[in-house]
Design a protein around this motif. Structure first.
Motif, PDB file in Angstrom:
ATOM      1  N   ALA A   1      26.838  28.845  49.038  1.00 60.59           N
ATOM      2  CA  ALA A   1      25.994  27.651  49.223  1.00 60.59           C
ATOM      3  C   ALA A   1      25.398  27.382  47.801  1.00 60.59           C
ATOM      4  O   ALA A   1      25.011  26.110  47.770  1.00 60.59           O
ATOM      5  CB  ALA A   1      24.602  28.036  50.160  1.00 60.59           C
ATOM      6  N   LEU A   2      24.877  28.205  47.021  1.00 59.19           N
ATOM      7  CA  LEU A   2      24.518  27.863  45.929  1.00 59.19           C
ATOM      8  C   LEU A   2      25.256  27.576  44.441  1.00 59.19           C
ATOM      9  O   LEU A   2      24.750  26.713  43.868  1.00 59.19           O
ATOM     10  CB  LEU A   2      23.310  29.119  45.420  1.00 59.19           C
ATOM     11  N   ALA A   3      26.452  28.020  44.645  1.00 61.86           N
ATOM     12  CA  ALA A   3      27.429  27.653  43.465  1.00 61.86           C
ATOM     13  C   ALA A   3      27.742  26.406  43.947  1.00 61.86           C
ATOM     14  O   ALA A   3      27.742  25.765  45.048  1.00 61.86           O
ATOM     15  CB  ALA A   3      28.463  28.618  43.722  1.00 61.86           C
ATOM     16  N   GLY A   4      28.383  25.615  42.709  1.00 63.89           N
ATOM     17  CA  GLY A   4      28.731  24.217  42.648  1.00 63.89           C
ATOM     18  C   GLY A   4      30.097  24.061  43.794  1.00 63.89           C
ATOM     19  O   GLY A   4      30.386  24.941  44.305  1.00 63.89           O
TER      20      GLY A   4
ATOM     21  N   GLU B   1      32.265  21.975  36.814  1.00 62.52           N
ATOM     22  CA  GLU B   1      32.085  22.310  35.715  1.00 62.52           C
ATOM     23  C   GLU B   1      31.194  23.727  35.654  1.00 62.52           C
ATOM     24  O   GLU B   1      30.004  23.593  36.337  1.00 62.52           O
ATOM     25  CB  GLU B   1      31.571  21.174  34.691  1.00 62.52           C
ATOM     26  N   PRO B   2      31.388  24.629  34.971  1.00 65.85           N
ATOM     27  CA  PRO B   2      30.421  25.732  34.795  1.00 65.85           C
ATOM     28  C   PRO B   2      29.081  25.661  34.284  1.00 65.85           C
ATOM     29  O   PRO B   2      28.797  24.630  33.412  1.00 65.85           O
ATOM     30  CB  PRO B   2      31.097  26.875  34.084  1.00 65.85           C
ATOM     31  N   GLY B   3      27.960  26.104  35.113  1.00 65.84           N
ATOM     32  CA  GLY B   3      26.540  26.005  34.645  1.00 65.84           C
ATOM     33  C   GLY B   3      26.420  26.360  33.491  1.00 65.84           C
ATOM     34  O   GLY B   3      26.943  27.305  33.032  1.00 65.84           O
TER      35      GLY B   3
ATOM     36  N   ARG C   1      34.510  28.362  42.764  1.00 67.20           N
ATOM     37  CA  ARG C   1      33.256  27.839  42.535  1.00 67.20           C
ATOM     38  C   ARG C   1      32.489  28.022  41.548  1.00 67.20           C
ATOM     39  O   ARG C   1      31.780  29.036  41.390  1.00 67.20           O
ATOM     40  CB  ARG C   1      32.231  27.917  43.864  1.00 67.20           C
ATOM     41  N   ARG C   2      32.645  27.300  40.432  1.00 67.96           N
ATOM     42  CA  ARG C   2      32.219  27.919  39.209  1.00 67.96           C
ATOM     43  C   ARG C   2      31.023  27.164  38.577  1.00 67.96           C
ATOM     44  O   ARG C   2      30.376  27.344  37.593  1.00 67.96           O
ATOM     45  CB  ARG C   2      33.400  27.323  38.180  1.00 67.96           C
ATOM     46  N   GLY C   3      30.625  26.079  39.528  1.00 66.55           N
ATOM     47  CA  GLY C   3      29.452  25.083  38.901  1.00 66.55           C
ATOM     48  C   GLY C   3      28.106  25.753  38.612  1.00 66.55           C
ATOM     49  O   GLY C   3      27.755  25.628  37.555  1.00 66.55           O
ATOM     50  N   HIS C   4      27.590  26.792  39.515  1.00 61.78           N
ATOM     51  CA  HIS C   4      26.380  27.395  39.076  1.00 61.78           C
ATOM     52  C   HIS C   4      26.652  28.915  39.233  1.00 61.78           C
ATOM     53  O   HIS C   4      25.732  29.498  40.038  1.00 61.78           O
ATOM     54  CB  HIS C   4      25.214  26.966  39.928  1.00 61.78           C
ATOM     55  N   ARG C   5      27.646  29.259  38.757  1.00 61.67           N
ATOM     56  CA  ARG C   5      27.903  30.558  39.052  1.00 61.67           C
ATOM     57  C   ARG C   5      27.088  31.817  38.795  1.00 61.67           C
ATOM     58  O   ARG C   5      26.766  32.687  39.569  1.00 61.67           O
ATOM     59  CB  ARG C   5      29.255  31.063  38.370  1.00 61.67           C
TER      60      ARG C   5
END
Length: 169
Positions: free
Chosen positions: A123-126, A131-133, A65-69
């Motif tokens: 819950a908060l990560a993408g 794609e990383p935030g 889960r790298r979206g909004h890490r």
């Protein structure tokens, strides 16, 4: 919360619960050994090492889960502060150890902190493979109310925990 956030929270809670169960099992086994061999007090040196196997279940969640890490980690750690304040503030009420070391009640606070962290991070990560935030503080694609709730929740929890710890102490 949309379906992706709920699925992430479930994944995070499962990872944290599995890790907390392993950590609690290690702590209880060491405590039982201390009761059989030693003086029966909780081995305080285990507080840090019991989180190591617990965190091994959270590591795959971190990798996938790298979206909004970065902002998810920041918020999850901020949400752990009230748990730490409660653990420190209520320590005198729960103390059983005569030599002023950490008591057996400190370990459940650490395991609750692990559950809070992993659930919030999930819950908060993408979604997996996102794609990383690009920002430390902003969840891209989310509105002002979302940010207010996400950052205001841990702040309110910290204020309530400090109030409870000072009222109890």
């Amino acid at each position: 919360m949309d379906e992706t956030d709920l699925a992430g929270a479930r994944d995070g809670f499962r990872a944290g619960a599995a890790g907390a169960a392993i950590g609690a099992g290690i702590a209880l086994a060491a405590w039982a050994l201390s009761a059989l061999i030693g003086d029966g007090t909780f081995p305080a040196y285990l507080l840090g090492p019991l989180l190591c196997p617990a965190m091994s279940f959270v590591a795959p969640l971190w990798r996938e889960r790298r979206g909004h890490r970065r902002p998810a980690t920041l918020v999850a750690l901020a949400a752990c502060l009230p748990v730490m304040v409660l653990a420190t503030g209520t320590e005198d009420l729960l103390r059983e150890d005569p030599d002023d070391g950490p008591s057996a009640w400190t370990a459940p606070f650490y395991l609750v902190m692990l559950l809070v962290w992993s659930t919030l991070y999930g819950a908060l990560a993408g979604p997996p493979g996102a794609e990383p935030g690009r920002s430390w503080l902003r969840f891209t694609g989310r509105g002002r109310r979302y940010h207010l709730a996400v950052y205001g929740g841990p702040a309110l929890g910290l204020v309530l925990a400090v109030w409870f710890a000072t009222a109890a102490g």
